[in-house]
Design a protein around this motif. Structure first.
Motif, PDB file in Angstrom:
ATOM      1  N   GLY A  50      29.436  33.367  27.396  1.00  0.00           N
ATOM      2  CA  GLY A  50      30.493  34.232  27.897  1.00  0.00           C
ATOM      3  C   GLY A  50      30.019  35.498  28.570  1.00  0.00           C
ATOM      4  O   GLY A  50      30.825  36.393  28.863  1.00  0.00           O
ATOM      5  N   VAL A  51      28.732  35.606  28.850  1.00  0.00           N
ATOM      6  CA  VAL A  51      28.196  36.796  29.531  1.00  0.00           C
ATOM      7  C   VAL A  51      27.986  36.421  30.992  1.00  0.00           C
ATOM      8  O   VAL A  51      26.910  35.964  31.396  1.00  0.00           O
ATOM      9  N   HIS A  52      29.035  36.597  31.795  1.00  0.00           N
ATOM     10  CA  HIS A  52      29.012  36.127  33.178  1.00  0.00           C
ATOM     11  C   HIS A  52      28.545  37.183  34.167  1.00  0.00           C
ATOM     12  O   HIS A  52      28.077  36.849  35.262  1.00  0.00           O
ATOM     13  N   SER A  53      28.678  38.432  33.827  1.00  0.00           N
ATOM     14  CA  SER A  53      28.296  39.499  34.745  1.00  0.00           C
ATOM     15  C   SER A  53      28.131  40.791  33.959  1.00  0.00           C
ATOM     16  O   SER A  53      28.328  40.826  32.735  1.00  0.00           O
ATOM     17  N   GLY A  54      27.761  41.852  34.674  1.00  0.00           N
ATOM     18  CA  GLY A  54      27.663  43.162  34.040  1.00  0.00           C
ATOM     19  C   GLY A  54      26.250  43.525  33.600  1.00  0.00           C
ATOM     20  O   GLY A  54      25.289  42.784  33.816  1.00  0.00           O
ATOM     21  N   ARG A  55      26.149  44.695  32.975  1.00  0.00           N
ATOM     22  CA  ARG A  55      24.841  45.240  32.611  1.00  0.00           C
ATOM     23  C   ARG A  55      24.121  44.419  31.556  1.00  0.00           C
ATOM     24  O   ARG A  55      22.899  44.300  31.570  1.00  0.00           O
ATOM     25  N   VAL A  56      24.875  43.849  30.631  1.00  0.00           N
ATOM     26  CA  VAL A  56      24.238  43.060  29.574  1.00  0.00           C
ATOM     27  C   VAL A  56      23.523  41.858  30.179  1.00  0.00           C
ATOM     28  O   VAL A  56      22.369  41.574  29.842  1.00  0.00           O
ATOM     29  N   ARG A  57      24.197  41.156  31.082  1.00  0.00           N
ATOM     30  CA  ARG A  57      23.584  39.991  31.718  1.00  0.00           C
ATOM     31  C   ARG A  57      22.347  40.406  32.516  1.00  0.00           C
ATOM     32  O   ARG A  57      21.291  39.780  32.415  1.00  0.00           O
ATOM     33  N   GLU A  58      22.470  41.478  33.292  1.00  0.00           N
ATOM     34  CA  GLU A  58      21.336  41.943  34.093  1.00  0.00           C
ATOM     35  C   GLU A  58      20.159  42.335  33.199  1.00  0.00           C
ATOM     36  O   GLU A  58      19.003  42.025  33.501  1.00  0.00           O
TER      37      GLU A  58
END
Length: 286
Positions: free
Chosen positions: A67-75
């Motif tokens: 469920g981590v599709h985008s954003g700072r966590v994914r990067e």
């Protein structure tokens, strides 16, 4: 500036975070493995930080599954995956470095605390070259002089962590038998004991001896090493070395047992000052 071995910790941090995300979604390791076409065992190794190279696509697909599709966590996690795959200084010793021991060295170099109990010989981090050569020669009787020299160089290179502003806390508990067992002859042993006395003066090094009169309880188990890391995401680990492999224990229940054991050994061991006196006495006996 980071110490050598940080890539190992990066792998551990990445694995711990991926495990946390997977568990939060209620996804099993088998399902996670099926989603990226790998085995459940490989997912386990990823989460334990035992995979040296991470495929960007695999980590990206796992993050999407969690469920981590985008954003700072994914990067941030994709950046960690890239860093985890970077080679470190120990690659040049691959000809004499088993994969399992390479994993340990990375952990050792990145640890903030190293606690060890040794029964058979002086801990590798505290050995001088001639003593190390004698120990390694016994363990590898068919090795050439060049190979033994390479192994000695590797052992000495690991000792760089003992000094400097980022030196870990090193707390070694050594059985009296290990200090009385002669490797390399009297001259080598005297030099080794002198070296131990010098190291015991370092603010980051604590050295204790378990005397024979402490009783059999103290020596009921074999040697082991406890590692603690500065990153809170990385769990404490127990390292148990065998002849051709090693065990890495990270279950809290296992770590707690060995922590209690090292605490008990420290309690029955000679104090730091008493250990120094014992080393002086032992030098005079040789």
């Amino acid at each position: 500036m980071t110490r050598p071995g940080d890539s190992t910790v990066v792998r551990l941090v990445l694995g711990a975070l991926l495990r946390r995300l997977r568990e939060a979604q209620g996804i099993s390791r088998r399902c996670a493995g099926d989603s990226i076409r790998v085995s459940e065992a490989r997912i386990s190794r990823i989460e334990l930080g035992r995979i040296g190279h991470h495929h960007h696509r695999d980590v990206a697909d796992l993050l999407s599954l969690y469920g981590v599709h985008s954003g700072r966590v994914r990067e941030a996690l994709l950046t960690l995956a890239k860093q985890a795959s970077e080679p470190d200084r120990w690659n040049r010793y691959n000809d004499v470095l088993p994969a399992w021991f390479g994993t340990y060295i990375g952990l050792e170099q990145a640890a903030s605390t190293i606690r060890s109990y040794q029964v058979h010989c002086v801990p590798g981090l505290l050995q001088i070259a001639d003593y190390a050569r004698a120990v390694i020669g016994l363990g590898h009787p068919d090795a050439s002089d060049d190979e033994i020299g390479r192994r000695v160089d590797l052992r000495l290179a690991r000792q760089d962590i003992l000094v400097g502003p980022k030196a870990p806390r090193v707390w070694m508990v050594v059985d009296e038998a290990a200090l009385r067992r002669s490797f390399g002859g009297p001259r080598v042993m005297r030099n080794q004991l002198t070296h131990l006395l010098k190291l015991s003066e370092l603010p980051s090094v604590t050295l204790q001896t378990v005397p024979f009169n402490a009783g059999g309880q103290a020596a009921a188990d074999g040697p082991f090493i406890l590692l603690r890391f500065p990153d809170p995401h990385v769990p404490d680990l127990v390292y148990l070395e065998q002849l051709t492999s090693a065990l890495f224990l990270d279950r809290p229940a296992d770590v707690d047992i060995y922590t209690m054991m090292i605490d008990r050994l420290s309690a029955v061991a000679l104090s730091v000052a008493e250990t120094r006196d014992f080393l002086f006495e032992l030098m005079n006996e040789i």
